[in-house]
Design an enzyme around this catalytic site. Structure first.
Site, PDB file in Angstrom:
ATOM      1  N   ASP A   1       0.913  -1.139   0.000  1.00 13.01           N
ATOM      2  CA  ASP A   1       0.000   0.000   0.000  1.00 13.01           C
ATOM      3  C   ASP A   1       0.948   1.182   0.000  1.00 13.01           C
ATOM      4  OD1 ASP A   1      -1.441   2.250   0.903  1.00 13.01           O
ATOM      5  OD2 ASP A   1      -3.010   0.921   1.622  1.00 13.01           O
ATOM      6  N   HIS A   2       1.142   1.792  -1.163  1.00  4.84           N
ATOM      7  CA  HIS A   2       2.283   2.708  -1.263  1.00  4.84           C
ATOM      8  C   HIS A   2       2.154   3.917  -0.342  1.00  4.84           C
ATOM      9  CE1 HIS A   2      -0.162   5.059  -4.100  1.00  4.84           C
ATOM     10  NE2 HIS A   2       0.690   6.037  -3.901  1.00  4.84           N
TER      11      HIS A   2
ATOM     12  N   HIS B   1      -5.619   2.864   1.094  1.00  7.61           N
ATOM     13  CA  HIS B   1      -4.828   4.045   1.460  1.00  7.61           C
ATOM     14  C   HIS B   1      -5.459   4.825   2.613  1.00  7.61           C
ATOM     15  CE1 HIS B   1      -2.658   3.123  -2.069  1.00  7.61           C
ATOM     16  NE2 HIS B   1      -3.262   3.914  -2.933  1.00  7.61           N
TER      17      HIS B   1
HETATM   18  C1  BG6 Z   1      -3.007   4.504  -6.539  1.00 12.44           C
HETATM   19  C2  BG6 Z   1      -4.364   4.515  -7.170  1.00 12.44           C
HETATM   20  O1  BG6 Z   1      -2.899   3.456  -5.620  1.00 12.44           O
HETATM   21  O2  BG6 Z   1      -2.802   5.729  -5.869  1.00 12.44           O
HETATM   22  C3  BG6 Z   1      -4.529   5.693  -8.098  1.00 12.44           C
HETATM   23  O3  BG6 Z   1      -4.549   3.311  -7.887  1.00 12.44           O
HETATM   24  C4  BG6 Z   1      -4.179   6.984  -7.405  1.00 12.44           C
HETATM   25  O4  BG6 Z   1      -5.856   5.760  -8.595  1.00 12.44           O
HETATM   26  C5  BG6 Z   1      -2.829   6.857  -6.719  1.00 12.44           C
HETATM   27  O5  BG6 Z   1      -4.134   8.014  -8.368  1.00 12.44           O
HETATM   28  C6  BG6 Z   1      -2.542   8.059  -5.868  1.00 12.44           C
HETATM   29  O6  BG6 Z   1      -1.223   7.964  -5.402  1.00 12.44           O
HETATM   30  P1  BG6 Z   1      -0.439   9.247  -4.966  1.00 12.44           P
HETATM   31  O7  BG6 Z   1       0.829   8.724  -4.393  1.00 12.44           O
HETATM   32  O8  BG6 Z   1      -0.253  10.083  -6.193  1.00 12.44           O
HETATM   33  O9  BG6 Z   1      -1.319   9.905  -3.971  1.00 12.44           O
END
Ligand code: BG6
Length: 513
Positions: free
Chosen positions: A202-203, A265
């Site tokens: 979950d980045h 997230h």
């Molecule tokens: C991803 C989603 O996990 O996170 C995307 O699949 C989203 O839809 C993205 O745009 C958002 O990541 P960040 O790091 O730009 O907030």
């Protein structure tokens, strides 16, 4: 164990870089969006900063026909476009690209796995990578089980007790589509992998500002005594994006906003803000506390579905100076799609700390700006001195800005200079960028590095994922049965009117500081 110190943990660890095991990283779906925008730049920056093992190779696994050279050139273009540090360092690249390879195969083709095994063994002897493997599944979730099965069948996954070499698998989100499918998926992959070998990514957990939530809460003594229902009126978590779904129509039609962002997230942010102090900083202790938060969330009722939860889908509109199409007109989207691109809701955490404190969550695509924030709204000060019948002070608000403009702000009331003494809210603002004077590593850099190190703290454990699905599966089932009135918000607006109503019913308002 996650490293918390006054320095960047990645830099701190550079000293012990020789301790990192050599390994090969195989990325499934290596011609996709994520590889170009995030994974390739992350590998490049890790390499450039000396954070990769001295003996390291990366192999892209995908279905399109291309050779190593074409693959390297494509990666170079992506890095030049998306890396946080640009332009590419040509001298470094010339040597780094020699460690990057391409392997073409279908995901279910036995021959593709046989030749991958032979190829990796060959790389082991050329680069001394000693048989250690990470398999990164950056593919549509439906391919997870078959890839893992084939890897096992062809000897690419080892027993977790093997002392001579290791294999780990990074799985992209969403992990399942609801509780039942997440359990099924877990059942499938655990036939071949031990939990210690599974890294559910979950980045958001790799973002510096998200990791800082723990430091901020538990390394400062001033917050703990007020971090509860006695002092906090409510909490708001916003995850807004100005972008639409871009070229990801197929993915979005399958998943929607709740499965894409909210279930993972946003629930990670909520868990970190609401959790109790862990007994230590090891992975199990932190994840234990996070999962307890999810277990304490009050199950939604039918009344919640109707009164306190809203879904939305963007229509056409005007954003960032240009006209944009609605979701239903996007590429690879059903023109009468019922998929949500927005959600807002109120929920409660029924434990001692948070009894009676509402948590409001909202987020979506094509909102006016990109802003991910957690706002802690404190209770009003007693009105005896400054209110005089009318409300003249604002509540104190503490905002943790996850992105952009990463930082922390505190809104306090202040006397305006001069004899008439009006009171005005002012903002104390800490910004990472200007304070530390450098860009933070990207989330994917941290997470790939942690996986190489065998540290799973910043990855989601299976009970966290299942608990989160347990909360949202009834809602997904409810939505499935309802007809939607989509599109119900214009691109460039803050979402459907009904999401404001969630707040006004409670005499509150959404805030972006
Ligand atoms: C991803 C989603 O996990 O996170 C995307 O699949 C989203 O839809 C993205 O745009 C958002 O990541 P960040 O790091 O730009 O907030």
């Amino acid at each position: 164990m996650t490293q918390y110190s006054t320095k960047n943990p990645l830099e701190e660890e550079t000293r012990s870089i020789r301790m990192i095991d050599p390994c090969s990283l195989v990325i499934f779906g290596a011609t996709g969006d994520l590889m170009g925008k995030k994974l390739a730049p992350a590998l490049y920056n890790l390499g450039r900063e000396g954070m990769l093992p001295a003996n390291f190779t990366a192999v892209g696994f995908a279905r399109r026909e291309k050779n190593h050279e074409q693959f390297r050139n494509e990666l170079k273009d992506h890095i030049n476009t998306y890396s946080r540090v640009k332009p590419i360092d040509e001298t470094f690249w010339k040597s780094f690209e020699k460690q990057l390879f391409y392997h073409r195969s279908e995901f279910d083709d036995d021959e593709g796995y046989r030749s991958l095994d032979a190829f990796l063994k060959d790389l082991d002897s050329q680069f001394a990578t000693r048989g250690n493997r990470i398999f990164y599944l950056s593919v549509q979730p439906k391919y997870f089980p078959i890839i893992i099965e084939k890897l096992k069948q062809h000897g690419l996954l080892y027993d977790s007790h093997d002392q001579s070499k290791w294999s780990r698998v990074i799985i992209e989100k969403p992990f399942g589509r609801d509780l039942e499918s997440a359990k099924w998926l877990q059942g499938e992959i655990s036939k071949y992998l031990d939990e210690s070998q599974i890294y559910r990514i979950d980045h958001y957990l790799g973002k510096e500002t998200v990791q800082n939530i723990l430091v901020f809460r538990f390394a400062n003594s001033i917050f703990e005594s007020i971090w509860n229902y006695k002092h906090i009126d409510h909490v708001q978590i916003t995850a807004a994006e100005d972008l639409g779904i871009g070229t990801r129509g197929h993915f979005y039609e399958e998943e929607g906003f709740l499965r894409d962002i909210l279930q993972n997230h946003m629930m990670q942010l909520l868990s970190l803000v609401a959790m109790e102090p862990p007994v230590s900083l090891n992975a199990a202790a932190i994840r234990d506390e996070k999962v307890k938060v999810l277990q304490s969330i009050r199950p939604f009722t039918e009344d919640d579905f109707k009164q306190h939860i809203v879904r939305g889908q963007y229509g056409k509109g005007f954003i960032n100076g240009q006209d944009v199409v609605g979701y239903r007109q996007e590429q690879n989207v059903n023109p009468s799609s019922n998929v949500e691109t927005y959600a807002a809701m109120r929920l409660f955490i029924d434990n001692w700390r948070w009894a009676g404190v509402p948590f409001y969550l909202r987020g979506g695509k094509r909102l006016p700006k990109r802003a991910t924030e957690i706002a802690i709204i404190f209770k009003d000060a007693p009105g005896v001195l400054f209110q005089h019948g009318e409300k003249r002070t604002d509540p104190n608000i503490l905002v943790i800005r996850i992105q952009p403009d990463e930082g922390i702000a505190l809104k306090i009331n202040c006397k305006v200079p001069g004899p008439s003494s009006p009171i005005q809210p002012v903002k104390m603002d800490f910004r990472y960028g200007s304070y530390f004077g450098k860009s933070a590593p990207e989330a994917y850099e941290r997470l790939i590095w942690d996986c190489i190190m065998g540290d799973s703290t910043l990855f989601a454990r299976v009970d966290e994922v299942e608990q989160s699905w347990k909360i949202f599966t009834p809602l997904l089932q409810f939505w499935e049965k309802q007809t939607s009135n989509f599109p119900n918000y214009a691109s460039g607006s803050w979402g459907p009117q009904a999401s404001d109503d969630i707040m006004t019913k409670d005499n509150r308002a959404w805030r972006i500081l």
